[in-house]
Scaffold this motif. Sequence first.
Motif, PDB file in Angstrom:
ATOM      1  N   LYS A 179      50.335 110.401  20.255  1.00  0.00           N
ATOM      2  CA  LYS A 179      50.345 109.015  20.739  1.00  0.00           C
ATOM      3  C   LYS A 179      50.209 108.004  19.603  1.00  0.00           C
ATOM      4  N   ILE A 180      50.035 108.498  18.379  1.00  0.00           N
ATOM      5  CA  ILE A 180      49.839 107.602  17.236  1.00  0.00           C
ATOM      6  C   ILE A 180      51.188 107.221  16.641  1.00  0.00           C
ATOM      7  N   GLN A 181      51.443 105.931  16.567  1.00  0.00           N
ATOM      8  CA  GLN A 181      52.728 105.435  16.078  1.00  0.00           C
ATOM      9  C   GLN A 181      52.767 105.452  14.561  1.00  0.00           C
ATOM     10  N   LEU A 182      53.927 105.859  14.028  1.00  0.00           N
ATOM     11  CA  LEU A 182      54.139 105.866  12.587  1.00  0.00           C
ATOM     12  C   LEU A 182      54.430 104.452  12.101  1.00  0.00           C
ATOM     13  N   THR A 183      53.810 104.062  11.005  1.00  0.00           N
ATOM     14  CA  THR A 183      53.975 102.723  10.463  1.00  0.00           C
ATOM     15  C   THR A 183      55.434 102.469  10.068  1.00  0.00           C
ATOM     16  N   CYS A 234      56.347 108.096  17.232  1.00  0.00           N
ATOM     17  CA  CYS A 234      54.996 108.649  17.106  1.00  0.00           C
ATOM     18  C   CYS A 234      55.067 109.988  16.370  1.00  0.00           C
ATOM     19  N   ILE A 235      53.910 110.507  15.992  1.00  0.00           N
ATOM     20  CA  ILE A 235      53.850 111.774  15.246  1.00  0.00           C
ATOM     21  C   ILE A 235      54.371 112.909  16.132  1.00  0.00           C
ATOM     22  N   PRO A 236      55.412 113.627  15.701  1.00  0.00           N
ATOM     23  CA  PRO A 236      55.942 114.712  16.534  1.00  0.00           C
ATOM     24  C   PRO A 236      55.210 116.027  16.293  1.00  0.00           C
ATOM     25  N   THR A 237      55.134 116.843  17.312  1.00  0.00           N
ATOM     26  CA  THR A 237      54.670 118.207  17.128  1.00  0.00           C
ATOM     27  C   THR A 237      55.814 119.029  16.538  1.00  0.00           C
ATOM     28  N   LEU A 238      55.500 120.182  16.000  1.00  0.00           N
ATOM     29  CA  LEU A 238      56.551 121.069  15.495  1.00  0.00           C
ATOM     30  C   LEU A 238      57.470 121.484  16.632  1.00  0.00           C
ATOM     31  N   ARG A 239      56.924 121.712  17.805  1.00  0.00           N
ATOM     32  CA  ARG A 239      57.740 122.079  18.968  1.00  0.00           C
ATOM     33  C   ARG A 239      58.737 120.975  19.299  1.00  0.00           C
ATOM     34  N   GLN A 240      58.295 119.741  19.307  1.00  0.00           N
ATOM     35  CA  GLN A 240      59.197 118.621  19.595  1.00  0.00           C
ATOM     36  C   GLN A 240      60.288 118.512  18.538  1.00  0.00           C
ATOM     37  N   PHE A 241      59.915 118.709  17.286  1.00  0.00           N
ATOM     38  CA  PHE A 241      60.890 118.666  16.201  1.00  0.00           C
ATOM     39  C   PHE A 241      61.961 119.743  16.373  1.00  0.00           C
ATOM     40  N   LEU A 242      61.538 120.968  16.637  1.00  0.00           N
ATOM     41  CA  LEU A 242      62.503 122.062  16.802  1.00  0.00           C
ATOM     42  C   LEU A 242      63.380 121.850  18.028  1.00  0.00           C
ATOM     43  N   PRO A 251      60.513 105.643   9.342  1.00  0.00           N
ATOM     44  CA  PRO A 251      59.408 106.380   8.720  1.00  0.00           C
ATOM     45  C   PRO A 251      59.782 107.816   8.376  1.00  0.00           C
ATOM     46  N   GLU A 252      59.132 108.349   7.363  1.00  0.00           N
ATOM     47  CA  GLU A 252      59.320 109.751   7.005  1.00  0.00           C
ATOM     48  C   GLU A 252      58.775 110.662   8.106  1.00  0.00           C
ATOM     49  N   ASN A 253      59.374 111.849   8.218  1.00  0.00           N
ATOM     50  CA  ASN A 253      58.943 112.846   9.203  1.00  0.00           C
ATOM     51  C   ASN A 253      58.908 112.279  10.625  1.00  0.00           C
ATOM     52  N   SER A 254      59.864 111.423  10.928  1.00  0.00           N
ATOM     53  CA  SER A 254      59.932 110.825  12.265  1.00  0.00           C
ATOM     54  C   SER A 254      61.150 111.328  13.017  1.00  0.00           C
ATOM     55  N   PRO A 255      61.122 111.323  14.333  1.00  0.00           N
ATOM     56  CA  PRO A 255      62.304 111.715  15.105  1.00  0.00           C
ATOM     57  C   PRO A 255      63.562 110.931  14.733  1.00  0.00           C
ATOM     58  N   ARG A 294      71.704 128.487   0.806  1.00  0.00           N
ATOM     59  CA  ARG A 294      72.524 127.960  -0.290  1.00  0.00           C
ATOM     60  C   ARG A 294      73.594 126.996   0.224  1.00  0.00           C
ATOM     61  N   GLY A 295      73.959 126.067  -0.645  1.00  0.00           N
ATOM     62  CA  GLY A 295      75.072 125.179  -0.335  1.00  0.00           C
ATOM     63  C   GLY A 295      74.771 124.116   0.696  1.00  0.00           C
ATOM     64  N   VAL A 296      73.495 123.881   0.957  1.00  0.00           N
ATOM     65  CA  VAL A 296      73.071 122.879   1.947  1.00  0.00           C
ATOM     66  C   VAL A 296      72.281 121.786   1.234  1.00  0.00           C
ATOM     67  N   SER A 297      72.524 120.540   1.587  1.00  0.00           N
ATOM     68  CA  SER A 297      71.679 119.433   1.141  1.00  0.00           C
ATOM     69  C   SER A 297      70.661 119.152   2.230  1.00  0.00           C
ATOM     70  N   TYR A 298      69.389 119.135   1.845  1.00  0.00           N
ATOM     71  CA  TYR A 298      68.300 118.950   2.810  1.00  0.00           C
ATOM     72  C   TYR A 298      67.713 117.543   2.679  1.00  0.00           C
ATOM     73  N   ALA A 299      67.552 116.868   3.805  1.00  0.00           N
ATOM     74  CA  ALA A 299      66.940 115.540   3.814  1.00  0.00           C
ATOM     75  C   ALA A 299      65.425 115.694   3.714  1.00  0.00           C
ATOM     76  N   HIS A 300      64.853 115.155   2.657  1.00  0.00           N
ATOM     77  CA  HIS A 300      63.417 115.278   2.403  1.00  0.00           C
ATOM     78  C   HIS A 300      62.627 114.446   3.414  1.00  0.00           C
ATOM     79  N   ARG A 301      61.958 115.128   4.330  1.00  0.00           N
ATOM     80  CA  ARG A 301      61.222 114.488   5.432  1.00  0.00           C
ATOM     81  C   ARG A 301      62.165 113.682   6.323  1.00  0.00           C
TER      82      ARG A 301
END
Length: 255
Positions: free
Chosen positions: A95-99, A104-112, A38-42, A23-30
Amino acid sequence: MPFALLDRFLVPAPDQARVGWLRGVSYAHRGLHGNGVPENSPTAFALAIERGMGIECDVQRTSDGHAVVFHDWELDRLTGESGPVIERRSSDLSKIQLTGGSDCIPTLRQFLDQVAGRVPVLIEIKSKRDVRVVPLCLAVRRTLEGYRGPVAVMSFDPRVSRWFSRHSPRIVHGMVVTENGNRALLATIKLHLAFWQAKPQFLAWDVRDLPSRFVAAQRERGFPVLTWTVRSAELAQRAADCADGPIAEGAGVRA
């Protein structure tokens, strides 16, 4: 009345000590994406962390059983590649770059590892009827082992929340819902059946379907209610009136 009684019996209210942080948190969508990010990018995640916002991200499974942060089932819209994400290995996807950017596409481990507990995290586990949920749930649980930050998983698929309820109850788990404006009796029955199956500890509701009697009733019982996708000042006000935290992007992110 029968629905309310069954809700209370089949889906007990969550422990507030475990879910209160939602509660009480604003979350950035992707992440905070747009304007060349890009969305869902580092980079999008770094901008959200810099702003002190929570982060919502999407997770899918790779062909070799890992969890990667990517929204679409296919690579086509968000990269220069094509084809299903689930048919690629994690090492290849990384290794695939986001447009639109250099990430590049991160793994969940890299994100965390990037977030490192500094802001709350919502992980939406992508699923559909013909996809087995257990392998991805296992991959997410393995990745979350030892993580020391506020984190929750959620999904439109009630099987996901139900799996975590049964097999990893200490990970906060929720149900994502859109009613598409349909509140006919059959739709209401299906909603309650999904709720009973999922046994969630919080809800993530389509802001277009708020206000909602169901949401108000569960919120009163102690279920945190987040709402998506908040894209305007008008929707931000609706989120403030009817929910406990917006999942926002663009003009919906309050200054």
